[in-house]
Design a protein around this motif. Structure first.
Motif, PDB file in Angstrom:
ATOM      1  N   ASP A  28     -14.261  -7.046   6.537  1.00  0.00           N
ATOM      2  CA  ASP A  28     -15.077  -5.948   7.032  1.00  0.00           C
ATOM      3  C   ASP A  28     -14.257  -4.690   7.258  1.00  0.00           C
ATOM      4  N   ARG A  29     -13.026  -4.822   7.673  1.00  0.00           N
ATOM      5  CA  ARG A  29     -12.130  -3.697   7.937  1.00  0.00           C
ATOM      6  C   ARG A  29     -10.778  -3.981   7.292  1.00  0.00           C
ATOM      7  N   PRO A  30     -10.665  -3.917   5.972  1.00  0.00           N
ATOM      8  CA  PRO A  30      -9.387  -4.255   5.335  1.00  0.00           C
ATOM      9  C   PRO A  30      -8.252  -3.339   5.763  1.00  0.00           C
ATOM     10  N   ASP A  31      -8.596  -2.122   6.208  1.00  0.00           N
ATOM     11  CA  ASP A  31      -7.562  -1.180   6.615  1.00  0.00           C
ATOM     12  C   ASP A  31      -6.791  -1.641   7.835  1.00  0.00           C
ATOM     13  N   THR A  32      -7.385  -2.471   8.706  1.00  0.00           N
ATOM     14  CA  THR A  32      -6.672  -2.931   9.895  1.00  0.00           C
ATOM     15  C   THR A  32      -5.535  -3.872   9.523  1.00  0.00           C
ATOM     16  N   GLY A  33      -5.584  -4.475   8.369  1.00  0.00           N
ATOM     17  CA  GLY A  33      -4.484  -5.304   7.888  1.00  0.00           C
ATOM     18  C   GLY A  33      -3.273  -4.491   7.479  1.00  0.00           C
ATOM     19  N   LEU A  34      -3.410  -3.178   7.460  1.00  0.00           N
ATOM     20  CA  LEU A  34      -2.313  -2.294   7.067  1.00  0.00           C
ATOM     21  C   LEU A  34      -1.556  -1.724   8.272  1.00  0.00           C
ATOM     22  N   ILE A  35      -1.951  -2.088   9.479  1.00  0.00           N
ATOM     23  CA  ILE A  35      -1.296  -1.564  10.681  1.00  0.00           C
ATOM     24  C   ILE A  35       0.192  -1.902  10.630  1.00  0.00           C
ATOM     25  N   GLY A  36       1.004  -0.878  10.880  1.00  0.00           N
ATOM     26  CA  GLY A  36       2.454  -1.034  10.855  1.00  0.00           C
ATOM     27  C   GLY A  36       3.087  -0.729   9.515  1.00  0.00           C
ATOM     28  N   TYR A  37       2.283  -0.614   8.461  1.00  0.00           N
ATOM     29  CA  TYR A  37       2.831  -0.271   7.152  1.00  0.00           C
ATOM     30  C   TYR A  37       3.377   1.154   7.184  1.00  0.00           C
ATOM     31  N   ASP A  38       4.495   1.392   6.488  1.00  0.00           N
ATOM     32  CA  ASP A  38       5.012   2.736   6.305  1.00  0.00           C
ATOM     33  C   ASP A  38       4.087   3.495   5.370  1.00  0.00           C
ATOM     34  N   VAL A  39       3.991   4.815   5.564  1.00  0.00           N
ATOM     35  CA  VAL A  39       3.176   5.659   4.698  1.00  0.00           C
ATOM     36  C   VAL A  39       4.094   6.638   3.988  1.00  0.00           C
ATOM     37  N   GLU A  40       3.997   6.661   2.659  1.00  0.00           N
ATOM     38  CA  GLU A  40       4.838   7.505   1.828  1.00  0.00           C
ATOM     39  C   GLU A  40       3.990   8.554   1.118  1.00  0.00           C
ATOM     40  N   ALA A  41       4.322   9.821   1.346  1.00  0.00           N
ATOM     41  CA  ALA A  41       3.721  10.911   0.576  1.00  0.00           C
ATOM     42  C   ALA A  41       4.482  10.998  -0.748  1.00  0.00           C
ATOM     43  N   THR A  42       4.082  11.894  -1.618  1.00  0.00           N
ATOM     44  CA  THR A  42       4.765  12.011  -2.913  1.00  0.00           C
ATOM     45  C   THR A  42       6.203  12.487  -2.757  1.00  0.00           C
ATOM     46  N   ASP A  43       6.509  13.120  -1.619  1.00  0.00           N
ATOM     47  CA  ASP A  43       7.860  13.649  -1.401  1.00  0.00           C
ATOM     48  C   ASP A  43       8.561  13.022  -0.197  1.00  0.00           C
ATOM     49  N   GLY A  44       8.164  11.815   0.194  1.00  0.00           N
ATOM     50  CA  GLY A  44       8.873  11.115   1.258  1.00  0.00           C
ATOM     51  C   GLY A  44       7.966  10.531   2.321  1.00  0.00           C
ATOM     52  N   GLY A  45       8.590   9.831   3.255  1.00  0.00           N
ATOM     53  CA  GLY A  45       7.852   9.144   4.308  1.00  0.00           C
ATOM     54  C   GLY A  45       7.237  10.097   5.313  1.00  0.00           C
ATOM     55  N   ILE A  46       6.064   9.699   5.816  1.00  0.00           N
ATOM     56  CA  ILE A  46       5.398  10.528   6.824  1.00  0.00           C
ATOM     57  C   ILE A  46       5.119   9.772   8.115  1.00  0.00           C
ATOM     58  N   GLY A  47       5.276   8.455   8.128  1.00  0.00           N
ATOM     59  CA  GLY A  47       5.014   7.704   9.344  1.00  0.00           C
ATOM     60  C   GLY A  47       4.538   6.304   9.053  1.00  0.00           C
ATOM     61  N   LYS A  48       3.793   5.748  10.014  1.00  0.00           N
ATOM     62  CA  LYS A  48       3.270   4.381   9.898  1.00  0.00           C
ATOM     63  C   LYS A  48       1.785   4.368  10.235  1.00  0.00           C
TER      64      LYS A  48
END
Length: 133
Positions: A28-48
């Motif tokens: 129902d909420r697949p996005d909650t399984g991504l909690i804690g994942y690093d987030v990468e923009a095209t030019d580098g990391g932006i957070g979690k």
């Protein structure tokens, strides 16, 4: 041939949200399984992906940027996700750090206004710089 309009609130490829045999809650909420994942923009990391992700609508991802933009949390529409690497626990988005930094700030008290502003912002962003697939 007309360009395909950007739909910010829809996962481009639902398989990126996880394995098909996940628990029903995550289906129902697949996005909650991504909690804690690093987030990468095209030019580098932006957070979690923030632990408060479940507090935003399922078509958004809340990202804690840490000190990058003064501890601000940003909310990205799931349509910006280019790829999810579950082995590396990383979410890759197809926008730059600057584009994400300049995106409309999320207002939990006025989600409809946020959606309108975000639709306009990302539609223009994708018109000027189509996604790099």
């Amino acid at each position: 041939m007309q360009p395909v309009p950007f739909l910010p609130w829809v996962w481009r490829d639902p398989s990126w949200t996880g394995e098909p045999d996940r628990d029903q809650d995550l289906a129902d909420r697949p996005d909650t399984g991504l909690i804690g994942y690093d987030v990468e923009a095209t030019d580098g990391g932006i957070g979690k992906i923030d632990e408060d992700n479940a507090k935003v609508p399922h078509d958004c991802l809340m990202v804690d940027t840490g000190p990058w933009i003064f501890g601000r949390k940003v909310v990205l529409p799931v349509g910006t996700v280019r790829h999810v690497d579950h082995a590396e626990r990383k979410v890759h988005v197809d926008r730059t750090k600057e584009q994400i930094k300049n995106a409309p700030e999320y207002d939990p008290d006025d989600h409809e206004s946020y959606r309108r502003r975000t639709d306009d912002y990302y539609a223009e962003s994708y018109r000027l710089m189509p996604p790099m697939l």
